[in-house]
Design an enzyme around this catalytic site. Sequence first.
Site, short mmCIF file in Angstrom:
data_model
loop_
_atom_site.label_atom_id
_atom_site.label_comp_id
_atom_site.label_asym_id
_atom_site.label_seq_id
_atom_site.Cartn_x
_atom_site.Cartn_y
_atom_site.Cartn_z
N ASN A 7 0.87 -1.18 0.00
CA ASN A 7 0.00 0.00 0.00
C ASN A 7 0.91 1.24 0.00
O ASN A 7 1.44 1.62 1.03
CB ASN A 7 -0.87 -0.05 1.26
CG ASN A 7 -1.86 1.09 1.35
OD1 ASN A 7 -1.78 2.04 0.58
ND2 ASN A 7 -2.77 0.99 2.29
N ARG A 92 -2.75 -1.98 -3.34
CA ARG A 92 -3.88 -1.07 -3.19
C ARG A 92 -3.71 0.06 -4.20
O ARG A 92 -2.65 0.68 -4.28
CB ARG A 92 -3.88 -0.49 -1.78
CG ARG A 92 -5.00 0.51 -1.62
CD ARG A 92 -4.83 1.35 -0.40
NE ARG A 92 -5.90 2.31 -0.33
CZ ARG A 92 -5.79 3.47 0.28
NH1 ARG A 92 -4.67 3.81 0.86
NH2 ARG A 92 -6.81 4.29 0.30
N HIS A 181 -12.65 4.29 -0.08
CA HIS A 181 -12.74 3.33 1.04
C HIS A 181 -13.53 2.09 0.64
O HIS A 181 -14.13 1.43 1.49
CB HIS A 181 -13.47 3.96 2.27
CG HIS A 181 -12.68 5.02 2.98
ND1 HIS A 181 -13.30 6.11 3.57
CD2 HIS A 181 -11.36 5.16 3.22
CE1 HIS A 181 -12.38 6.88 4.14
NE2 HIS A 181 -11.20 6.32 3.94
N ARG A 242 -10.00 17.53 6.45
CA ARG A 242 -10.72 17.85 5.20
C ARG A 242 -12.09 18.43 5.50
O ARG A 242 -12.76 17.99 6.44
CB ARG A 242 -10.88 16.59 4.35
CG ARG A 242 -9.58 16.04 3.84
CD ARG A 242 -9.78 14.77 3.04
NE ARG A 242 -8.76 13.79 3.41
CZ ARG A 242 -8.86 12.49 3.20
NH1 ARG A 242 -9.94 11.99 2.61
NH2 ARG A 242 -7.90 11.68 3.57
N ASN A 336 -12.86 2.89 18.03
CA ASN A 336 -12.37 3.18 19.39
C ASN A 336 -13.13 4.24 20.17
O ASN A 336 -13.00 4.30 21.39
CB ASN A 336 -10.91 3.66 19.31
CG ASN A 336 -10.01 2.62 18.71
OD1 ASN A 336 -9.89 1.53 19.26
ND2 ASN A 336 -9.41 2.93 17.58
N GLU A 385 -8.05 -3.76 5.88
CA GLU A 385 -7.92 -3.52 4.46
C GLU A 385 -6.93 -4.49 3.80
O GLU A 385 -7.17 -5.00 2.71
CB GLU A 385 -7.41 -2.08 4.28
CG GLU A 385 -7.72 -1.52 2.94
CD GLU A 385 -7.32 -0.06 2.84
OE1 GLU A 385 -6.48 0.40 3.63
OE2 GLU A 385 -7.86 0.61 1.96
#
Length: 408
Positions: A7, A92, A181, A242, A336, A385
């Site tokens: 990745n 990825r 995602h 963002r 979490n 992932e």
Amino acid sequence: MLVLVINCGSSSLKYQLLDMKKEKLIAKGLVERIGIEGSVITHELAETDDKYVLETPMTNHKEAIQHVMDALLSPDHGALKSLDEINAVGHRVVHAGEKYANSVIINDSVVDALKECIDLAPLHNPPNLDGIKACRELIPGVPMVAVFDTAFHQTMRPEAYLYAIPYEAYEDYGIRKYGFHGTSHKYMAKEAAEMLNIDVNDLKLITCHLGNGASVSAIKHGRSIDTSMGLTPLEGLVMGTRCGDLDPTIVSMLAEKMEIGHEEVIEVLNKKSGVLGISGISSDFRDLEKAMNDGNKRAELALKIFARKVRFYIGAYIAEMNGVDALVFTGGIGENDAYMRNLICSNMGNLGIKLDKHKNQARGIQAMLSTDDSPVKVMVIPANEELVIARETSELVKKSRDTSHKNS
Ligand code: AMP
């Protein structure tokens, strides 16, 4: 089958070596500061807690991957006797545009197609391609698979993915919602169906990947029908740094008022906005919750704005699917942060969402968080992932081997 998952980010590279017979992690690591002073590789064997750290110059991704191979072959902390033991590599890749709706075995024409998508993901696709090129040079002949962030969302219909701008912008420039995602949303859907013991084709799910980057997806009968990120991962939810959704006029107004170009405005919206921009403190939710508990009002506001936006999308997707069976959380925050999950799910009883305050304390494990009588199940499913990429890689490589055996 041993699968190496790669990745590549612009200056970093994560990797995992997995034995797919038992879906067992063998080794993993991280290379940081590629092309920057202070390049460093941190390598770990799954069976021991020891970390091997080497700081050495790495000017590009090829050198970084060479160090990954060296670490995997090391007699002290390695996992392989020879690179021939690697049966396949899964990469990825962030953006496949409309070219691929599924993972694909990498060949020259795939590489060319991904080069054509660079316009759509100028920050992400070039390092992904660098990683592919480096692996093809260093371990030629090993089958490689590209697993795309965008692929799972290719099932969206035009009414979900088209922006209300002149249609030619879509036809001529490919401007549309793509969503990201994808591997994470797909994984949540599959695991949620298993947890509920219901076929995914009979479920309506809303999956929330809440990490530094964050997105929500509506998954009806196993297919993504809508998602909050857009042409790029900037749209949708408020994120760590963002901005998420905003009035496009703000871009030109910020350029004018701040006396900066439009590229710098996009940089502000990507890196200095979100909960960091609102709070002025941090993009990390642990810092924000601590600051809020110490009485910082802007930190509290940032958290409320984040939660409100997630609720907005949940509400929209319940309307779009005419109901929902389960709400799933993942990502650093989703896995979490019990406080944030509670803030998101509070006061949604009339929509059938009832969080169990005690069960909601679960952290970093797969668990049911809703009350037994909640019409909508709420669950947490830790992201994995790399495992999804390794699964797709081994499945595709096996399939292509079977087909070539049949044809020979
Ligand atoms: P990710 O991008 O999925 O790795 O998520 C990273 C983000 O998860 C961090 O920036 C934090 O905001 C958040 N996070 C991680 N651990 C916790 C925690 N224990 N409590 C609250 N937020 C957390």
